[in-house]
Design an enzyme around this catalytic site. Sequence first.
Site, short mmCIF file in Angstrom:
data_model
loop_
_atom_site.label_atom_id
_atom_site.label_comp_id
_atom_site.label_asym_id
_atom_site.label_seq_id
_atom_site.Cartn_x
_atom_site.Cartn_y
_atom_site.Cartn_z
N ASP A 162 0.79 -1.25 0.00
CA ASP A 162 0.00 0.00 0.00
C ASP A 162 0.82 1.30 0.00
O ASP A 162 0.50 2.23 0.75
CB ASP A 162 -0.96 0.01 1.21
CG ASP A 162 -2.00 -1.09 1.15
OD1 ASP A 162 -1.95 -1.90 0.21
OD2 ASP A 162 -2.84 -1.16 2.07
N LYS B 235 -6.97 -5.05 -2.89
CA LYS B 235 -7.69 -5.59 -1.73
C LYS B 235 -8.63 -4.56 -1.16
O LYS B 235 -8.45 -3.36 -1.36
CB LYS B 235 -6.68 -6.06 -0.67
CG LYS B 235 -5.80 -4.94 -0.20
CD LYS B 235 -4.77 -5.45 0.78
CE LYS B 235 -3.95 -4.31 1.32
NZ LYS B 235 -4.74 -3.27 1.99
N ASP C 257 -4.51 -0.87 -1.84
CA ASP C 257 -5.80 -0.74 -1.18
C ASP C 257 -6.73 -0.10 -2.23
O ASP C 257 -6.36 0.91 -2.85
CB ASP C 257 -5.62 0.19 0.04
CG ASP C 257 -6.57 -0.08 1.19
OD1 ASP C 257 -6.84 -1.27 1.48
OD2 ASP C 257 -7.03 0.89 1.82
N CYS D 199 -2.17 -2.72 7.58
CA CYS D 199 -2.06 -3.63 6.44
C CYS D 199 -0.77 -4.45 6.44
O CYS D 199 -0.78 -5.62 6.05
CB CYS D 199 -2.27 -2.87 5.15
SG CYS D 199 -3.99 -2.33 5.00
C1 VGL Z 1 -4.79 0.70 5.67
C2 VGL Z 1 -6.39 1.63 7.03
C3 VGL Z 1 -7.34 1.47 6.04
C4 VGL Z 1 -3.37 0.30 5.50
C5 VGL Z 1 -5.73 0.52 4.68
O1 VGL Z 1 -2.88 0.23 4.34
O2 VGL Z 1 -2.68 0.06 6.53
N1 VGL Z 1 -5.13 1.24 6.84
N2 VGL Z 1 -7.00 0.92 4.88
ZN ZN Z 2 -8.40 0.88 3.26
#
Ligand code: VGL
Ligand code: ZN
Length: 210
Positions: free
Chosen positions: A16, A114, A54, A159
């Site tokens: 991410d 995801k 994400d 994540c």
């Molecule tokens: C994430 C919060 C919501 C992450 C993704 O990549 O850690 N955190 N969506």
């Molecule tokens: Zn997210």
Amino acid sequence: MPLKRYGADCALLVVDVQNSFCPGGELAVPGGDEVVPLINHLSLLFENVVLTQDWHPRGHISFASSHPGKQPFQNIDLPYGAQTLWPDHCVAGSHGAAFHAELETERARLIVRKGIHAAVDSYSAFVEADRTTPTGLGGYLNTLGVKKVWLAGLATDFCVAWSAIDARAAGFETFVVEDACRAIDIDGSLADAWMAMRQAGVKRLRSDEV
Ligand code: VGL
Ligand code: ZN
């Protein structure tokens, strides 16, 4: 280019590294952009590089804006369990969902998206938050004969941690490169995440030890 130290049985999972999680983004992780040069360097050492993204539909269940009266960072109970609510972020196809402009993505052989289902979040790159729906990543890595997975990216306590714990659960030897990650850290979430990763048998190391 340095010799690839990590061959066919190893994979680097870059989690991410997207605009929404970098300074100026909707869910900016402090220092989120600082991981980019380190990750670009690490990726030169690996034959197998996989990126995660994400990637939420508009109105996603993890967005506070989808729950009238709720604010970002509050927790709610959903059919699959507790869910932290977030500002709208990483909306599929948006600028926030795109990779950081300086992240080298050319050598990635797979991009896993995801959190793609409207009613289920997925911090983990392996299994969605209902703890049942697979993303397919475990099968992909197994098919390639990967045995060991290194993780870096954002955010350490969400994540990265969930993906690392699920990598262990899927039977991979798992390493988190701590200085190539940055955390959100709400209500002790970072300390909790390191504890949970340790209990799951995830190994923690620095980029100069990779
Ligand atoms: C994430 C919060 C919501 C992450 C993704 O990549 O850690 N955190 N969506
Ligand atoms: Zn997210």
